[in-house]
Design a protein around this motif. Structure first.
Motif, PDB file in Angstrom:
ATOM      1  N   MET B   1       0.778  -1.112   0.071  1.00  0.00           N
ATOM      2  CA  MET B   1       0.039  -0.089  -0.077  1.00  0.00           C
ATOM      3  C   MET B   1       0.967   1.280   0.040  1.00  0.00           C
ATOM      4  SD  MET B   1      -3.149  -0.909   2.310  1.00  0.00           S
ATOM      5  CE  MET B   1      -3.662   0.443   3.011  1.00  0.00           C
ATOM      6  N   THR B   3      -0.110   4.192  -0.027  1.00  0.00           N
ATOM      7  CA  THR B   3      -0.698   5.111   0.733  1.00  0.00           C
ATOM      8  C   THR B   3      -0.225   5.040   2.352  1.00  0.00           C
ATOM      9  OG1 THR B   3      -2.594   3.902   1.044  1.00  0.00           O
ATOM     10  CG2 THR B   3      -2.705   5.770  -0.297  1.00  0.00           C
ATOM     11  N   ARG B   4       0.148   3.833   2.826  1.00  0.00           N
ATOM     12  CA  ARG B   4       0.630   3.625   4.031  1.00  0.00           C
ATOM     13  C   ARG B   4       1.807   4.855   4.540  1.00  0.00           C
ATOM     14  NH1 ARG B   4       2.470  -2.532   4.294  1.00  0.00           N
ATOM     15  NH2 ARG B   4       0.418  -3.278   3.721  1.00  0.00           N
ATOM     16  N   LEU B   6       2.075   8.069   3.888  1.00  0.00           N
ATOM     17  CA  LEU B   6       1.485   8.954   4.488  1.00  0.00           C
ATOM     18  C   LEU B   6       0.733   8.750   5.891  1.00  0.00           C
ATOM     19  CD1 LEU B   6      -0.440   9.771   0.970  1.00  0.00           C
ATOM     20  CD2 LEU B   6       1.436  11.120   1.941  1.00  0.00           C
ATOM     21  N   TYR B   7       0.492   7.644   6.162  1.00  0.00           N
ATOM     22  CA  TYR B   7      -0.065   7.489   7.406  1.00  0.00           C
ATOM     23  C   TYR B   7       0.909   7.589   8.613  1.00  0.00           C
ATOM     24  CZ  TYR B   7      -3.489   4.803   4.853  1.00  0.00           C
ATOM     25  OH  TYR B   7      -4.509   4.480   3.832  1.00  0.00           O
ATOM     26  N   PRO B  10       1.993  11.296  11.158  1.00  0.00           N
ATOM     27  CA  PRO B  10       0.938  11.786  12.275  1.00  0.00           C
ATOM     28  C   PRO B  10       0.791  10.589  13.036  1.00  0.00           C
ATOM     29  CG  PRO B  10      -0.254  11.361  10.116  1.00  0.00           C
ATOM     30  CD  PRO B  10       1.085  11.356   9.668  1.00  0.00           C
ATOM     31  N   ILE B  11       0.998   9.290  12.855  1.00  0.00           N
ATOM     32  CA  ILE B  11       0.781   8.329  13.837  1.00  0.00           C
ATOM     33  C   ILE B  11       1.804   8.284  15.027  1.00  0.00           C
ATOM     34  CG2 ILE B  11       0.412   5.910  14.303  1.00  0.00           C
ATOM     35  CD1 ILE B  11      -0.612   5.590  11.380  1.00  0.00           C
ATOM     36  N   LEU B  14       1.497  10.922  17.262  1.00  0.00           N
ATOM     37  CA  LEU B  14       0.347  10.644  18.217  1.00  0.00           C
ATOM     38  C   LEU B  14       0.647   9.634  19.162  1.00  0.00           C
ATOM     39  CD1 LEU B  14      -2.631  10.694  15.685  1.00  0.00           C
ATOM     40  CD2 LEU B  14      -2.557  12.080  17.671  1.00  0.00           C
ATOM     41  N   LEU B 113       6.838   1.465  14.565  1.00  0.00           N
ATOM     42  CA  LEU B 113       6.523   2.696  13.810  1.00  0.00           C
ATOM     43  C   LEU B 113       7.598   3.255  13.104  1.00  0.00           C
ATOM     44  CD1 LEU B 113       3.337   3.999  15.060  1.00  0.00           C
ATOM     45  CD2 LEU B 113       3.615   3.317  12.615  1.00  0.00           C
ATOM     46  N   TRP B 116       9.714   1.112  10.857  1.00  0.00           N
ATOM     47  CA  TRP B 116       9.159   0.890   9.502  1.00  0.00           C
ATOM     48  C   TRP B 116       9.262   2.174   8.591  1.00  0.00           C
ATOM     49  CZ3 TRP B 116       4.558   3.688   7.842  1.00  0.00           C
ATOM     50  CH2 TRP B 116       4.131   3.132   6.644  1.00  0.00           C
TER      51      TRP B 116
END
Lengths: 494, 277
Positions: B1, B3-4, B6-7, B10-11, B14, B113, B116
């Protein structure tokens, strides 16, 4: 002019749904009565929100019915794999429900030291079982085929006889193998008979047959467990009878909650007489307590293995510890089998632990692809047991929950688009979705609940594409109209 | 993916939180001491201010333990985390003991994260190895296990009464010459080069427990069976009318064998012993 008309035609081809919507809106305004009058009183933003909701929820509903389509399945696999990888190797979400594992494995070095035997030597296997039993293991899973006899089975038979002794509290799960149906064969899958059956049977109080069958996804990755297997057992007298074999993770869950007899009864109740008929997997629930329950049938998502224990650690990593019998204990301890065989007086506190005896050497051909990469079959069993003890089964939100969440997202997105048009709106909504959905998914995953973020994201993205086409067509029509007016004016002037 | 990626940012922002640390945790064990004949008393484990001996029961190592090797030229093999570590006498002196430390960090969601994202930036796929060598060959045992059989053992869970006695066996199938082996906890007895499909082990001591019988023929075919040896008292007693009947011993035993055969499939082998006498 011709170029512009061609562009309009091509856009209109993709936007027929929106043309229909325009027509529907016109029809609604003409015949809608008081609702239409109310609609006309709404502001532009409110109208946009309602239309977006209708489109978004329509797409959401349609996608909900397409859970087996390639697109949705792949999005689901990618989403789950990604979330699982964020939890890779981390401490258990519910330490109070975690049980430490010890994996005794015939590794490459052990295999060579033992002379690369075709069958795992039974005397050595007996010694490994004895080690686990004498050191207090609650359960021992033997993930090594024990179907065919070898000339050296006496030590194993003798060791297994110890499970009959009064005072024994250790359960042993013998992973069973099955016979693939021959061409034209129907009915239940056949259980391969083990030479141990005639001594210990299938109903021994401490030696239990169990299945380690898992479902392989079309991309070759093991992501889902199977809950139980209705199989046909042919006894030595040739009589065939249906038998319900629990998966090793379900059996472990039941044993750990003192409900193995209830599980056996529940599974046996699902069988039909004889081996000729396939058994329909029922949607019945086996509940061990108020929090942990497993569907005997159930859909794909509920059978997802929440992998969290990797086979190999990355450099600089260590295993999480849990408090066990008052001592911090690694969630997983790996011991090469040769170490136990070389040191028969080895002592280790395995009190209450789950011990898995399996292989990890290449020649065993027991390595499989998982969301964490390749791992031995025994490690899949460990992850499946850990997953079921921690979470039972994954709890996907229902249709209502999904639609409510999607509605909230679409409303917020529409308001943002009304405030910041075009690129700024798109970026802000994207960040909002990521910021709200993924942490929520990660958090709910930890609680054993799967919030399918792929589905609403896809709905919102599709909706954006459709909306963008709609606006482009409107703009193109207006430009064509202006150009057409300009040309006719110029002609008149000339 | 795609688009991953892009996630991730912010994660990561957060979910930033503190890492977990554990103290006094089990981190590994002592695997072996070399040279092989060195006494275990040459190793000392210092834990919480106490000196502990190295014994088979005390091999586990905890975070913060200190190890001392009291003699020169020794090598201690340890397993720390999941890695092998070698400690020599010079690294574990009484004045400078070898310190045991936890092998690494426990992964957390935040760390995973960040790793990754790092992999994504480097263009690495952390999850899958794109190229892997596989073997497309099978490895099987060449001989079948069912070509030979002993009819007396064909059904039920064979039982035989223990004690010192003759054990008579006959079989079918396969190609002579045969080899038959009886394995017990105490050892094994074999008869080799048998031209006929029958053999009697005279005066064999059958000890209570498990007995494994392996029959092999000249073609490598094999038949393996497990038999439980039970106390003679468990064998169904000869019925009184048969015992008191005025019959010669051979006939009485043959009738007893036939009667035993009717007492359930498990006594087939025992029945065969009496019928053939």
């Amino acid at each position: 002019m011709h170029k512009l008309k061609a562009k309009i035609a091509s856009l209109e081809k993709y936007a027929s749904a929106h043309n229909l919507l325009d027509k529907a809106e016109a029809l609604f305004l003409r015949h809608g009565g008081p609702v239409a009058r109310l609609w006309l009183k709404l502001s532009g933003t409110a109208r946009a929100v309602v239309i977006n909701l209708l489109i978004g929820l329509g797409i959401g509903l349609w996608l909900f019915t397409q859970t087996n389509s390639d697109l949705i399945r792949k999005a689901e696999y990618n989403g789950i794999d990604w979330v699982l990888n964020q939890y890779r190797g981390s401490a258990p979400a519910h330490p109070e429900r975690a049980v430490p594992f010890t994996f005794i494995h015939v590794d490459e070095e052990t295999y060579r030291e033992w002379g690369e035997p075709i069958f795992t030597p039974r005397d050595k296997l007996a010694a490994l079982i004895r080690y686990a039993r004498e050191n207090g293991a609650a359960s021992i899973v033997v993930d090594i085929a024990l179907d065919r006899p070898t000339p050296d089975d006496v030590p194993l038979q003798e060791e297994l006889s110890s499970f009959n002794q009064p005072g024994n509290r250790t359960h042993l799960f013998q992973i069973r193998t099955f016979m693939a149906p021959l061409e034209g064969e129907t009915g239940l899958t056949r259980l391969r008979t083990s030479f141990l059956d005639k001594t210990f049977g299938l109903d021994h109080p401490y030696i239990h047959p169990a299945s380690s069958l898992y479902n392989l996804a079309e991309d070759g990755v093991v992501r889902h467990w199977r809950v139980w297997e209705p199989v046909c057992h042919v006894g030595k007298d040739g009589a065939a009878q249906p038998v319900a074999l629990p998966s090793v993770q379900l059996a472990t869950l039941a044993i750990s909650h003192d409900q193995y007899a209830q599980l056996k009864q529940t599974l046996a109740n699902q069988l039909t007489p004889g081996c000729d008929q396939a058994v329909e997997l029922p949607d019945q629930i086996f509940r061990v307590d108020s929090r942990l329950a497993v569907h005997l049938g159930g859909d794909r998502i509920k059978k997802t293995i929440l992998y969290s224990i990797p086979w190999q650690l990355k450099p600089g990593e260590s295993r999480p510890q849990i408090e066990w019998n008052g001592t911090p204990t690694p969630l997983l301890t790996k011991i090469p089998a040769r170490r136990i065989i070389q040191q028969p007086d080895l002592k280790e506190d395995l009190n209450g632990q789950i011990v898995i005896i399996g292989t990890s050497h290449a020649e065993a051909r027991d390595t499989h692809m998982t969301p964490f990469g390749e791992m031995p079959g025994a490690m899949i069993i460990i992850n499946a047991i850990h997953s079921i003890l921690q979470h039972g089964e994954i709890q996907p939100p229902g249709l209502l929950g999904k639609l409510l969440l999607q509605s909230a997202l679409i409303v917020v997105m529409s308001l943002i688009f009304a405030r910041w048009r075009s690129l700024a709106g798109a970026v802000i909504t994207y960040v909002l979705i990521v910021a709200a959905m993924l942490p929520l998914s990660l958090w709910l995953f930890k609680a054993g609940m799967w919030l399918d973020f792929a589905l609403p994201l896809l709905a919102v993205q599709l909706h954006q594409v459709a909306k963008s086409f709609h606006e482009r067509i409107d703009r193109a029509r207006q430009m064509a109209q202006i150009e057409s007016n300009n040309s006719s004016n110029q002609e008149k002037t000339a | 993916m795609k688009t991953r990626s892009l996630y991730s940012l912010p994660i990561a922002v957060l979910l930033a939180a503190s890492q977990l640390h554990a103290a006094g945790v089990k981190v590994g064990w002592i695997d072996s001491l070399q040279p092989a004949n060195t006494g275990m008393d040459t190793v000392r484990i210092e834990r919480d201010g106490k000196n502990l001996p190295y014994t088979p029961a005390n091999r586990m190592l905890y975070d913060g333990d200190r190890i001392v090797l009291t003699r020169d030229n020794l090598t201690l093999k340890l397993v720390i985390g999941e890695k092998n570590v070698q400690v020599t006498s010079s690294q574990a002196r009484p004045d400078a003991p070898y310190q045991i430390k936890q092998a690494g960090e426990i992964p957390t969601v935040q760390k995973n994260l960040l790793d990754w994202m790092g992999d994504k930036l480097k263009g690495k796929s952390a999850q899958r190895n794109p190229v892997k060598t596989i073997s497309a060959s099978a490895r099987n045992q060449s001989s079948g296990a069912h070509a030979l059989s002993i009819p007396a053992l064909a059904v039920g869970n064979p039982l035989i009464a223990g004690g010192t006695r003759d054990l008579k066996l006959s079989w079918q199938g396969g190609t002579a010459p045969y080899r038959i082996t009886i394995k017990q906890k105490t050892g094994q007895t074999a008869a080799d080069n048998l031209g006929a499909p029958a053999h009697t082990f005279s005066g064999i001591v059958l000890q209570e427990g498990t007995l494994q019988l392996t029959l092999e023929d000249s073609q490598g075919k094999r038949y393996i069976e497990t038999i439980r040896v039970v106390p003679a008292a468990q064998r169904p007693a000869m019925p009184l009318p048969l015992k008191e009947a005025r019959l010669d011993e051979t006939t009485r035993n043959r009738l007893y064998g036939e009667w035993l055969q009717e007492q359930g499939n498990n006594w087939g082998l025992e029945a065969m012993q009496w019928m053939g006498q």
